[in-house]
Write a protein that holds these residues in place. Structure first.
Motif, PDB file in Angstrom:
ATOM      1  N   GLN A 156       0.813  -1.101   0.156  1.00  0.00           N
ATOM      2  CA  GLN A 156      -0.107   0.201  -0.132  1.00  0.00           C
ATOM      3  C   GLN A 156       0.803   1.224   0.070  1.00  0.00           C
ATOM      4  O   GLN A 156       1.599   1.443   1.028  1.00  0.00           O
ATOM      5  N   PRO A 157       0.679   2.058  -1.162  1.00  0.00           N
ATOM      6  CA  PRO A 157       1.562   3.319  -0.899  1.00  0.00           C
ATOM      7  C   PRO A 157       1.442   4.330   0.166  1.00  0.00           C
ATOM      8  O   PRO A 157       0.368   4.207   0.526  1.00  0.00           O
ATOM      9  N   GLY A 158       2.229   5.078   0.530  1.00  0.00           N
ATOM     10  CA  GLY A 158       2.209   5.916   1.563  1.00  0.00           C
ATOM     11  C   GLY A 158       3.254   6.017   2.548  1.00  0.00           C
ATOM     12  O   GLY A 158       4.607   5.188   2.353  1.00  0.00           O
ATOM     13  N   LEU A 159       3.388   6.864   3.466  1.00  0.00           N
ATOM     14  CA  LEU A 159       4.465   7.388   4.390  1.00  0.00           C
ATOM     15  C   LEU A 159       3.901   6.672   5.879  1.00  0.00           C
ATOM     16  O   LEU A 159       2.988   6.654   6.257  1.00  0.00           O
ATOM     17  N   ARG A 160       5.112   6.037   6.513  1.00  0.00           N
ATOM     18  CA  ARG A 160       4.689   5.317   7.797  1.00  0.00           C
ATOM     19  C   ARG A 160       5.694   5.742   8.703  1.00  0.00           C
ATOM     20  O   ARG A 160       7.020   5.779   8.503  1.00  0.00           O
ATOM     21  N   GLU A 161       5.448   6.245  10.014  1.00  0.00           N
ATOM     22  CA  GLU A 161       6.257   6.539  11.084  1.00  0.00           C
ATOM     23  C   GLU A 161       6.563   5.347  11.586  1.00  0.00           C
ATOM     24  O   GLU A 161       5.479   4.802  12.443  1.00  0.00           O
ATOM     25  N   LEU A 162       7.957   4.892  11.778  1.00  0.00           N
ATOM     26  CA  LEU A 162       8.149   3.873  12.846  1.00  0.00           C
ATOM     27  C   LEU A 162       8.547   4.205  14.213  1.00  0.00           C
ATOM     28  O   LEU A 162       8.269   3.545  14.853  1.00  0.00           O
ATOM     29  N   ALA A 163       8.895   5.436  14.339  1.00  0.00           N
ATOM     30  CA  ALA A 163       9.452   5.942  15.589  1.00  0.00           C
ATOM     31  C   ALA A 163       9.756   7.230  15.346  1.00  0.00           C
ATOM     32  O   ALA A 163       9.638   7.965  14.221  1.00  0.00           O
ATOM     33  N   PRO A 164       9.856   8.244  16.275  1.00  0.00           N
ATOM     34  CA  PRO A 164      10.065   9.649  15.998  1.00  0.00           C
ATOM     35  C   PRO A 164      11.346   9.938  15.090  1.00  0.00           C
ATOM     36  O   PRO A 164      12.383   9.333  15.641  1.00  0.00           O
ATOM     37  N   GLY A 165      10.999  10.401  14.011  1.00  0.00           N
ATOM     38  CA  GLY A 165      12.150  10.742  13.121  1.00  0.00           C
ATOM     39  C   GLY A 165      12.667   9.515  12.246  1.00  0.00           C
ATOM     40  O   GLY A 165      13.501   9.555  11.649  1.00  0.00           O
ATOM     41  N   LYS A 166      11.897   8.397  12.287  1.00  0.00           N
ATOM     42  CA  LYS A 166      12.311   7.193  11.334  1.00  0.00           C
ATOM     43  C   LYS A 166      11.058   6.787  10.685  1.00  0.00           C
ATOM     44  O   LYS A 166       9.878   6.747  11.188  1.00  0.00           O
ATOM     45  N   TYR A 167      11.038   6.976   9.237  1.00  0.00           N
ATOM     46  CA  TYR A 167       9.852   6.708   8.399  1.00  0.00           C
ATOM     47  C   TYR A 167      10.346   5.698   7.231  1.00  0.00           C
ATOM     48  O   TYR A 167      11.551   5.540   6.885  1.00  0.00           O
TER      49      TYR A 167
END
Length: 101
Positions: A1-12
């Motif tokens: 699924q296209p898109g931006l995911r935040e894994l942790a603060p400042g890490k995507y």
């Protein structure tokens, strides 16, 4: 699924799908200092992704996933364009990553 995911603060992680003649997603925003790992694939033909004002430039082959990681220490607008000719509307194939202060 296209898109931006935040894994942790400042890490995507940014999942980008290329297809004639568009990128999905077309716009993404991250805070300055972020590290972004791009996962890019093509749905149809060979494309390329060049992230302007960076050294990120990758060939996109259908059926394969290309990945690159880059840290954004400077705020601004980083346009991405298709760097492999993919047909009549190739010049209209672009997107934007905004790095906010």
């Amino acid at each position: 699924q296209p898109g931006l995911r935040e894994l942790a603060p400042g890490k995507y992680e940014a999942y980008i799908l290329a297809q004639t003649w568009q990128f999905a997603p077309r716009e993404m925003t991250v805070p300055v200092g972020s590290t972004v790992t791009f996962y890019i694939t093509s749905k149809d033909v060979q494309h390329g992704l060049k992230l302007q004002n960076t050294n990120l430039n990758v060939q996109i082959v259908p059926g394969q996933v290309s990945s690159l990681t880059i840290q954004f220490d400077t705020p601004g607008r980083y346009d991405y364009v298709c760097s492999e000719y993919c047909g009549a509307a190739h010049a209209a194939m672009f997107g934007t990553l905004t790095v906010e202060p």
